[in-house]
Design a protein around this motif. Structure first.
Motif, PDB file in Angstrom:
ATOM      1  N   ASP A 132      -7.151 -13.522   6.627  1.00  0.00           N
ATOM      2  CA  ASP A 132      -6.167 -12.400   7.037  1.00  0.00           C
ATOM      3  C   ASP A 132      -6.420 -11.104   6.522  1.00  0.00           C
ATOM      4  O   ASP A 132      -6.779 -10.987   5.214  1.00  0.00           O
ATOM      5  CB  ASP A 132      -4.883 -12.668   6.729  1.00  0.00           C
ATOM      6  CG  ASP A 132      -3.699 -12.235   7.445  1.00  0.00           C
ATOM      7  OD1 ASP A 132      -4.115 -11.487   8.542  1.00  0.00           O
ATOM      8  OD2 ASP A 132      -2.688 -12.175   6.973  1.00  0.00           O
ATOM      9  N   PHE A 133      -6.273 -10.028   7.520  1.00  0.00           N
ATOM     10  CA  PHE A 133      -6.770  -8.722   6.942  1.00  0.00           C
ATOM     11  C   PHE A 133      -5.656  -7.744   7.257  1.00  0.00           C
ATOM     12  O   PHE A 133      -5.245  -7.098   6.268  1.00  0.00           O
ATOM     13  CB  PHE A 133      -8.027  -8.250   7.643  1.00  0.00           C
ATOM     14  CG  PHE A 133      -8.351  -6.772   7.611  1.00  0.00           C
ATOM     15  CD1 PHE A 133      -8.529  -6.301   6.245  1.00  0.00           C
ATOM     16  CD2 PHE A 133      -8.244  -5.909   8.577  1.00  0.00           C
ATOM     17  CE1 PHE A 133      -8.978  -4.898   6.024  1.00  0.00           C
ATOM     18  CE2 PHE A 133      -8.531  -4.442   8.180  1.00  0.00           C
ATOM     19  CZ  PHE A 133      -8.773  -4.130   7.065  1.00  0.00           C
ATOM     20  N   MET A 134      -5.143  -7.620   8.467  1.00  0.00           N
ATOM     21  CA  MET A 134      -4.269  -6.551   8.797  1.00  0.00           C
ATOM     22  C   MET A 134      -2.850  -6.542   7.937  1.00  0.00           C
ATOM     23  O   MET A 134      -2.593  -5.190   7.250  1.00  0.00           O
ATOM     24  CB  MET A 134      -3.807  -6.623  10.353  1.00  0.00           C
ATOM     25  CG  MET A 134      -3.055  -5.336  10.960  1.00  0.00           C
ATOM     26  SD  MET A 134      -2.665  -5.580  12.546  1.00  0.00           S
ATOM     27  CE  MET A 134      -2.220  -3.964  13.236  1.00  0.00           C
ATOM     28  N   TRP A 135      -2.414  -7.472   7.712  1.00  0.00           N
ATOM     29  CA  TRP A 135      -1.124  -7.614   7.108  1.00  0.00           C
ATOM     30  C   TRP A 135      -1.343  -7.264   5.547  1.00  0.00           C
ATOM     31  O   TRP A 135      -0.761  -6.257   4.839  1.00  0.00           O
ATOM     32  CB  TRP A 135      -0.315  -8.859   7.127  1.00  0.00           C
ATOM     33  CG  TRP A 135       0.785  -9.015   6.256  1.00  0.00           C
ATOM     34  CD1 TRP A 135       1.308  -9.705   5.368  1.00  0.00           C
ATOM     35  CD2 TRP A 135       2.202  -8.371   6.642  1.00  0.00           C
ATOM     36  NE1 TRP A 135       2.538  -9.552   4.748  1.00  0.00           N
ATOM     37  CE2 TRP A 135       2.929  -8.496   5.604  1.00  0.00           C
ATOM     38  CE3 TRP A 135       2.535  -7.269   7.645  1.00  0.00           C
ATOM     39  CZ2 TRP A 135       4.218  -8.252   5.433  1.00  0.00           C
ATOM     40  CZ3 TRP A 135       3.679  -7.041   7.535  1.00  0.00           C
ATOM     41  CH2 TRP A 135       4.791  -7.093   6.486  1.00  0.00           C
ATOM     42  N   PRO A 136      -2.201  -7.858   4.758  1.00  0.00           N
ATOM     43  CA  PRO A 136      -2.521  -7.460   3.404  1.00  0.00           C
ATOM     44  C   PRO A 136      -2.828  -6.101   3.268  1.00  0.00           C
ATOM     45  O   PRO A 136      -2.357  -5.377   2.093  1.00  0.00           O
ATOM     46  CB  PRO A 136      -3.711  -8.364   3.028  1.00  0.00           C
ATOM     47  CG  PRO A 136      -3.889  -9.538   4.103  1.00  0.00           C
ATOM     48  CD  PRO A 136      -3.026  -9.139   5.228  1.00  0.00           C
ATOM     49  N   MET A 137      -3.630  -5.680   4.343  1.00  0.00           N
ATOM     50  CA  MET A 137      -4.130  -4.185   3.982  1.00  0.00           C
ATOM     51  C   MET A 137      -2.787  -3.146   4.308  1.00  0.00           C
ATOM     52  O   MET A 137      -2.661  -2.245   3.368  1.00  0.00           O
ATOM     53  CB  MET A 137      -4.788  -3.775   5.244  1.00  0.00           C
ATOM     54  CG  MET A 137      -5.485  -2.485   5.270  1.00  0.00           C
ATOM     55  SD  MET A 137      -4.890  -1.242   6.503  1.00  0.00           S
ATOM     56  CE  MET A 137      -5.303  -1.985   8.114  1.00  0.00           C
ATOM     57  N   LEU A 139      -9.286 -10.205  -1.201  1.00  0.00           N
ATOM     58  CA  LEU A 139     -10.692 -10.034  -0.643  1.00  0.00           C
ATOM     59  C   LEU A 139     -11.334  -9.224   0.615  1.00  0.00           C
ATOM     60  O   LEU A 139     -12.030  -8.197   0.434  1.00  0.00           O
ATOM     61  CB  LEU A 139     -11.472 -11.095  -0.853  1.00  0.00           C
ATOM     62  CG  LEU A 139     -12.057 -11.762  -2.265  1.00  0.00           C
ATOM     63  CD1 LEU A 139     -12.610 -13.182  -2.162  1.00  0.00           C
ATOM     64  CD2 LEU A 139     -12.872 -10.781  -2.987  1.00  0.00           C
ATOM     65  N   PRO A 140     -10.508  -9.611   1.507  1.00  0.00           N
ATOM     66  CA  PRO A 140     -11.013  -8.976   2.971  1.00  0.00           C
ATOM     67  C   PRO A 140     -10.547  -7.506   2.821  1.00  0.00           C
ATOM     68  O   PRO A 140     -11.427  -6.552   3.306  1.00  0.00           O
ATOM     69  CB  PRO A 140     -10.308  -9.517   3.999  1.00  0.00           C
ATOM     70  CG  PRO A 140      -9.961 -10.912   3.400  1.00  0.00           C
ATOM     71  CD  PRO A 140      -9.720 -10.634   2.014  1.00  0.00           C
ATOM     72  N   VAL A 141      -9.398  -7.022   2.235  1.00  0.00           N
ATOM     73  CA  VAL A 141      -8.881  -5.938   2.054  1.00  0.00           C
ATOM     74  C   VAL A 141      -9.886  -5.008   1.208  1.00  0.00           C
ATOM     75  O   VAL A 141     -10.646  -3.859   1.499  1.00  0.00           O
ATOM     76  CB  VAL A 141      -7.702  -5.547   1.818  1.00  0.00           C
ATOM     77  CG1 VAL A 141      -7.264  -4.317   1.546  1.00  0.00           C
ATOM     78  CG2 VAL A 141      -6.662  -6.490   2.632  1.00  0.00           C
ATOM     79  N   ALA A 142     -10.136  -5.773   0.311  1.00  0.00           N
ATOM     80  CA  ALA A 142     -11.158  -5.115  -0.848  1.00  0.00           C
ATOM     81  C   ALA A 142     -12.508  -4.719  -0.122  1.00  0.00           C
ATOM     82  O   ALA A 142     -13.005  -3.875  -0.513  1.00  0.00           O
ATOM     83  CB  ALA A 142     -11.577  -6.015  -1.921  1.00  0.00           C
TER      84      ALA A 142
END
Ligand SMILES: Nc1ncnc2c1ncn2[C@@H]1O[C@H](COP(=O)(O)OP(=O)(O)OP(=O)(O)O)[C@@H](O)[C@H]1O
Ligand SMILES: [Mg+2]
Lengths: 297, 348, 274
Positions: free
Chosen positions: C207-212, C223-226
């Motif tokens: 998952d990317f959008m929400w954690p970002m 990790l994906p955001v990082a």
């Protein structure tokens, strides 16, 4: 037990089991749905007091007149049209081929499915390297065929193509697997009797396979459409937190993100969310209608 | 433990009683069969004993204690369902021990008990197998062992043999009888197979039309059926029935005496039609014509015509020609007169 | 006959070519990771460096606090998945085996949550979480996904397939609803549950959008955001970027290769639902 009338006690007992799900979904799904609708009709909204003022359709009027939103809607539809049919046709073709070589099917299926389980962001990062104008593998291959290099990530004319190629690649595996299930649920005796009647493989494909898997094809089409309407992650990575050169990669969700997170314009972002909701709702309703009336599991 | 139903009624829908005003007692240590056609309410009765169903009216009593309001887990019963009642994710051993695990027995104790029960039902060599790997008969035996695990006061078996082939059924019913006699546990056994019921039970309860048609010793059912339904339901061969008026101009009428006038229907078992009169038969016969004869092995089945109706006869050995007119006699023990509501008039 | 053989060879080659296209980016990712920046920028590109710099992985790992990100991702994935499975199992059980007033109504109300694009919900959820001061916390990353009606829906179907007699048998054996659920129903339906669990692990990990959106504190990044913001830290050092992408991708690939059977099962069961 079996014939007991439903009592308050039983209802309470059941609610205890349901409570965690109900509370969480109410806070994070039901309330936000309503809240988004409400936000989208506020003229003004103050984030710090969470208070809105004035009711009207100004935000939708804003979208109606915003060239950027037009661009977003147009791009989203181009994206859907570019990804969905191609993805369906390619994955059906590959599923048919996989069925032909049943011995190596498992191995190839694993390979084809790999992109689907990987993080879009991380693998998009890899693709930025493949797409690189100067050092990218893709342009190197074009050169081998004596074609001029393409600014995949820099030329606005190629933005949608860049996104479409990546997205087809990323989601192919899912469709392949579901097509394989459909293909293998076609009763074998149909093919047997058709070949006794002297039907060529192509005739068998068009007269037996295609009609019998058509419900699956339809469902996959709608599912792929819904997923494609929501494209975001790869745009974010490919264009370093922008919507591409000259906003050539602007889509509805990216527009929503931009209004909300970058410009802090919550009401317009909510209106964009509402538009997305309506589009997806229509697709879902169509899907439910078709699966109820034409699909027999 | 004794089980008693007092004025029990049960309705799934408000307009119709599935069971209506049931009263009976099952004595401690008895094996009772619930017998009846499909939809007769056998499973329903069993589920009322187990507590899975709650009666609409009336009381369920165990040893004179009212248990009507008690849930199934408090009643100390063991139950074997018709199908699928084993836990598919557990081994034979753990299936048998499951009720003990729920009751917080120590692991060693419950495994020891499971082993003992497995021996009782002869599955001791299958303990470590998954239940899916067992044959139908073995699964049923495991289900019986599990039902016995908690040392229940009552054992309830709902058509436990219905999935088995004929041979295995015979073996298993003897085994159930053996286990019941060893454990002396009050047992209620549901079946729609009358010969099964006749073979293993102390008493048989015939259920039909929301009511108990008859509740008595197995042989009583055959010899002295309470009514036309029981008479035709019990027995290997069909019961011949015809209107009483057909006998009006025969001498048999006189021989039957005054009970004859109350009767509306006559019933004769096919195996009680003979060609020679004796002490066992009525002295007057009726004249019939042989329509068809069919023999396999020793037994021949024949179809006679009597005043336009057809009578089945089995067990006749004397040979005679088709279309020949003969005098047939009815053995008293297989001859019944029923009144307008079907009651057996010879019982009074 | 030979025509057929020829066609087969052709088809097989297409299949192999397709598979190469699918796998190439992964290979290229690893290959670039172990090159020096100048080797990476070489034209024509080199397929595999003469002296692979495996140390790049170590260096990239230390170029940003990837240890921290890895821990964040693990915590978020494990907690989200565990919470979601727990709430879904309970709810699916109630819908499948219990009797209560309003069952259909409740079911229909929450069914609507399956049709809503989650992208639309980020605005109000963002507001909710900032008002409760949960921004930049694990709770913000976990709570919104701690329940999923899609999972409830799929598990309910699996639970419905277990015959009611098993429930009655357990009742007679003295089991409470709670005991029945955890000692009988869940073990019987374990393959469906495992399948749903793995699917949730994958989607939560990726998952990317929400954690970002809910983490502006770099320490809380997953990790994906990082990885998405790693470019800002290392500029155009593509070998490092590819190494970082590897950190995100490899765990899921390992999981997938080991548990492929369950993933495929989950996809085929759930895929046609919604
Ligand atoms: N849970 C229920 N809800 C509504 N009606 C029911 C229910 N269970 C049974 N019935 C009805 O009650 C009647 C008696 O059913 P029951 O299961 O007791 O019959 P049975 O004698 O066991 O028959 P069988 O030999 O077919 O098992 C039937 O008409 C059946 O339709
Ligand atoms: Mg029954």
């Amino acid at each position: 037990m079996i014939n007991q009338k439903i009592s308050w006690k039983q209802t309470l007992h059941a609610l205890l089991y349901l409570a965690p799900m109900m509370i969480l979904l109410s806070i994070f799904f039901l309330y936000p749905i309503i809240s988004t609708f409400i936000l989208s009709v506020f003229k003004k909204y103050n984030f710090y007091t969470n208070a809105g003022q004035g009711i009207g359709f100004d935000n939708f009027a804003y979208l109606w007149h915003d060239p950027m939103f037009h661009q977003a809607v147009k791009n989203t539809f181009i994206f859907v049209l570019g990804v969905v049919p191609a993805s369906i046709i390619i994955s059906l073709g590959i599923a048919l081929l996989l069925n032909r070589f049943s011995k190596v099917r498992g191995f190839f299926q694993t390979l084809y499915f790999l992109p689907y389980v990987t993080s879009t962001v991380a693998i998009a990062m890899v693709w930025t390297w493949i797409y690189h104008s100067d050092y990218g593998v893709l342009n190197f291959i074009l050169k081998l065929f004596h074609l001029p290099p393409v600014g995949w990530l820099t030329d606005p004319h190629y933005t949608m193509l860049t996104l479409i190629i990546f997205s087809i690649w990323k989601n192919l595996g899912l469709n392949i697997i579901l097509f394989l299930v459909a293909l293998n649920s076609v009763p074998k005796q149909y093919y047997l009797s058709a070949s006794i009647d002297g039907a060529t493989p192509w005739q068998q494909f068009t007269n037996i396979t295609v009609p019998l898997i058509s419900p699956t094809t339809f469902l996959l089409t709608i599912n792929a459409m819904i997923a494609s309407f929501k494209v975001f992650d790869q745009i974010y990575v490919f264009y370093h937190n922008t919507a591409g050169p000259n906003n050539s990669g602007m889509t509805i969700v990216y527009y929503l993100y931009q209004k909300f997170y970058v410009e802090n314009n919550y009401t317009v972002a909510s209106a964009a969310g509402t538009v997305l909701f309506v589009i997806i709702l229509l697709a879902t309703l169509l899907q439910n209608y078709v699966s109820k009336h034409y699909v027999h599991y | 433990m004794q089980v008693r139903f007092s004025h029990i009624s049960l309705a799934f829908t408000p307009d119709k009683d599935t069971l209506h005003d049931l009263n009976f007692t099952i004595n401690d240590g008895e094996l009772v069969c619930l017998l009846g056609p499909s939809g007769g309410g056998k499973s329903t009765t069993l589920n009322l004993i187990s507590g899975l169903l709650v009666p609409t009216k009336g009381k369920v009593l165990f040893d004179n204690q009212d248990v009507t309001k008690m849930g199934p887990s408090e009643r100390k019963i063991g139950m074997v369902f018709q199908n699928y009642s084993l836990y598919p994710h557990l081994t034979v051993e753990n299936n048998i021990a499951f009720p003990l695990k729920i009751a917080h027995w120590k692991k060693a104790d419950r495994l020891a008990r499971a082993a003992k029960l497995a021996k009782l039902v002869h599955v001791e060599d299958q303990l470590q197998k998954n239940v899916n790997e067992l044959s139908g008969g073995q699964q049923q035996r495991v289900a019986i062992a599990r039902a016995l695990a908690k040392d229940p006061n009552i054992l309830l078996l709902d058509e436990p043999l219905s999935n088995l082939d004929a041979r295995l059924r015979m073996e298993m019913r003897e085994e159930i009888r053996r286990i019941q006699q060893e454990t002396k546990i009050t047992t209620v056994f549901v079946t729609h197979d009358q010969s099964e019921a006749m073979h293993i039970s102390d008493s048989v309860m015939v259920l039909h039309n929301a009511q108990i048609q008859q509740y008595s010793k197995p042989n009583e059912l055959y010899d002295h059926p309470a009514n036309q339904f029981v008479a035709s339901f019990i027995g290997d061969n069909p019961l011949n029935t015809f209107d009483r008026s057909l006998l009006d101009d025969t001498e048999l009428k006189e021989e039957l005496g005054e009970v004859y006038d109350k009767a509306t229907t006559v019933g004769v078992r096919a195996e009680n039609i003979v060609l020679t009169k004796s002490e066992d038969t009525y002295q007057h016969g009726v004249r019939c014509k042989l329509l068809k004869s069919h023999r396999y092995g020793l037994i021949s089945t024949r179809l006679y015509s009597f005043k336009g109706i057809e009578l089945d006869a089995t067990g006749l050995t004397e040979i005679h020609d088709i279309n020949e007119e003969v005098e047939i006699y009815f053995q008293k023990r297989g001859f019944f007169l029923f009144d307008a509501s079907g009651n057996n008039l010879f019982l009074e | 006959m030979t025509k057929r053989k020829l066609a087969n060879i052709l088809f097989f080659l297409i299949l192999v070519l397709g598979a190469l296209i699918m796998v190439f980016p992964f290979f290229w990712m690893i290959s670039t990771s172990v090159k020096t920046p100048s080797e990476a920028a070489q034209v024509p590109p080199m397929l595999w460096p003469k002296h692979p710099h495996w140390v790049n992985f170590v260096n990239a790992f230390h170029a940003a606090p990837f240890g921290r990100y890895l821990v964040n991702s693990l915590i978020v994935t494990v907690c989200t998945t565990a919470a979601q499975m727990f709430t879904s199992i309970l709810a699916a059980f109630a819908f499948s085996k219990l009797k209560f007033w309003g069952k259909n109504l409740i079911f229909m109300i929450f069914l609507t949550t399956m049709m809503v694009p989650i992208e639309m919900l980020i605005i109000p959820n963002y507001v909710t979480l900032s008002e409760t001061h949960l921004m930049n916390t694990y709770l913000a990353l976990i709570l919104p996904w701690a329940a999923s009606f899609f999972t409830v829906f799929t598990l309910r179907q699996a639970f419905n397939a277990v015959p009611p007699q098993v429930y009655y048998a357990a009742k007679i054996d003295g089991a409470s609803d709670w005991k029945y659920l955890w000692t009988v129903l869940v073990p019987i339906c374990r393959s469906s549950i495992v399948a749903m669990t793995i699917l949730e692990v994958i989607s939560s990990w990726n998952d990317f959008m929400w954690p970002m959106i809910v983490t502006n504190d770099p320490n809380m990044r997953t990790l994906p955001v990082a990885v998405a913001s790693f470019t800002n830290d290392v500029g155009t050092n593509y070998p490092y970027m590819m190494a970082a992408a590897t950190f995100v991708i490899i765990p899921m690939i390992i999981l997938y290769v080991i548990l492929e059977k369950y993933i495929i099962q989950g996809i085929t069961k759930g895929g046609l639902v919604g």
